[in-house]
Design an enzyme around this catalytic site. Structure first.
Site, PDB file in Angstrom:
ATOM      1  N   PRO A 147       0.811  -1.224   0.000  1.00  5.88           N
ATOM      2  CG  PRO A 147      -0.376  -1.311   2.007  1.00  5.88           C
ATOM      3  CD  PRO A 147       0.527  -2.100   1.127  1.00  5.88           C
ATOM      4  CD  GLU A 182       0.353  -6.244  11.121  1.00  2.00           C
ATOM      5  OE1 GLU A 182      -0.038  -5.068  11.013  1.00  2.00           O
ATOM      6  OE2 GLU A 182      -0.406  -7.224  11.068  1.00  2.00           O
ATOM      7  NE  ARG A 225      -8.483  -4.890 -20.761  1.00  2.00           N
ATOM      8  CZ  ARG A 225      -8.470  -3.754 -21.442  1.00  2.00           C
ATOM      9  NH1 ARG A 225      -7.500  -2.892 -21.274  1.00  2.00           N
ATOM     10  NH2 ARG A 225      -9.436  -3.478 -22.291  1.00  2.00           N
ATOM     11  CG  ASP A 280      -9.718   0.011 -22.773  1.00  2.00           C
ATOM     12  OD1 ASP A 280      -9.517  -1.195 -22.781  1.00  2.00           O
ATOM     13  OD2 ASP A 280      -8.799   0.868 -22.813  1.00  2.00           O
TER      14      ASP A 280
HETATM   15 CL1  6GU Z   1      -0.277  -3.647  -3.407  1.00  2.00          CL
HETATM   16  N1  6GU Z   1      -1.012  -4.404  -0.985  1.00  2.00           N
HETATM   17  C1  6GU Z   1      -1.791  -4.313   0.109  1.00  2.00           C
HETATM   18  N2  6GU Z   1      -1.556  -5.134   1.131  1.00  2.00           N
HETATM   19  N3  6GU Z   1      -2.774  -3.439   0.224  1.00  2.00           N
HETATM   20  C2  6GU Z   1      -2.986  -2.639  -0.830  1.00  2.00           C
HETATM   21  C3  6GU Z   1      -2.232  -2.679  -1.987  1.00  2.00           C
HETATM   22  C4  6GU Z   1      -1.232  -3.588  -2.037  1.00  2.00           C
HETATM   23  N4  6GU Z   1      -2.693  -1.737  -2.847  1.00  2.00           N
HETATM   24  C5  6GU Z   1      -3.701  -1.160  -2.214  1.00  2.00           C
HETATM   25  N5  6GU Z   1      -3.882  -1.680  -0.995  1.00  2.00           N
END
Ligand code: 6GU
Length: 273
Positions: A107, A134, A172, A187
């Site tokens: 994230p 974590e 794709r 698209d």
């Molecule tokens: Cl790549 N990993 C995790 N654990 N949560 C996420 C993510 C990735 N992308 C958005 N949320």
């Protein structure tokens, strides 16, 4: 899963400009069998436009219990993925695919977008490293990956679903994977605008009719209607996209006319009240 595929372009007369090898490093390799249930990605694997090879990081743990996580230094809750098995798995994958780009799904990564997907589609291979728990020991991201990707501002329980999103969006874009060659050009986002509305038969559905122009056979009128519909939809739903989008003189002219119409309507209402 389709481990030792030889690309068609190397094994037959059918010249193919690109073949994509996805190698996924994960603690849950079984999750990726979901890609084989159906759809374009399944077909692309079967027709050998792409290969997807999940590798279990646990196989690279050296101790008797195949430990892959440990408590964080400094304290705190949760577990951290140990660096050694992940590093060994990445080195193994890189040795087999020296040309591949290595990406950590987290994230905290750079936001994945159609533009990033297009760039990634140019590589011969992608090594996708999926974090769990974590997080992953910081020394992995510092030395062993080329980039870090996130698929959006929310937290998943692991990188596996994000890796599948990347595999889907990149697959794709590999020439030949979609039914018709140009459907990836039409698209949303590939021209920077949202897609225009689509209709199919019947002409009238529960009292709602297909726009006349689409039945007219006038291809230039249809093209213009679709461009205008894309512009309107993008202004209403995603004005942020228009800030960075190169608009044509025709687009600007159309939007000025819209602006004028809106002003006229507002003017009529404010003088009426
Ligand atoms: Cl790549 N990993 C995790 N654990 N949560 C996420 C993510 C990735 N992308 C958005 N949320």
């Amino acid at each position: 899963m389709h481990d030792n595929n030889t690309p068609k372009s190397e094994s037959s007369n059918y010249a193919r400009s690109r073949y994509m090898r996805f190698t996924v490093l994960t603690l849950f390799p079984e999750m990726f069998s979901a890609l084989l249930i159906g759809g374009i990605v399944k077909r692309a694997i079967e027709r050998q436009y792409v290969s997807v090879e999940p590798i279990n990081i646990r196989d690279f743990a050296k101790d008797r219990h195949h430990t892959v996580d440990d408590r964080p230094y400094g304290g705190g809750c949760g577990m951290v993925m140990k660096p050694e098995p992940v590093a060994e798995a990445i080195r193994h994958a890189k040795k087999r695919h020296p040309e591949a780009c290595t990406l950590l799904l987290t994230p905290q990564g750079r936001l994945f977008s159609q533009m990033v997907a297009q760039k990634l589609a140019g590589y011969a291979g992608l090594i996708l490293v999926c974090g769990r728990y974590e997080g992953i020991d910081e020394r992995i991201r510092e030395h062993l990956v080329d980039d870090e990707l996130s698929i959006g501002d929310y937290v998943l329980t692991g990188g596996e679903l994000a890796a599948m999103v990347v595999i889907d969006a990149v697959t794709r874009l590999i020439p030949g994977t979609l039914g018709s060659e140009d459907s990836a050009q039409e698209d949303s986002f590939s021209n920077g605008l949202l897609e225009y509305p689509q209709y199919t038969r019947p002409r009238s559905f529960e009292g709602a009719n297909v726009p006349e122009v689409l039945l007219s056979g006038d291809h230039s009128a249809i093209r213009q209607w679709r461009r205008h519909a894309s512009l309107i939809r993008t202004v209403l739903r995603r004005p942020d996209l228009l800030m960075v989008q190169a608009l044509t003189a025709g687009d600007i002219e159309f939007m000025k006319k819209l602006q004028q119409d809106i002003k006229t309507i507002i003017g009529k209402h404010s003088t009426a009240s």
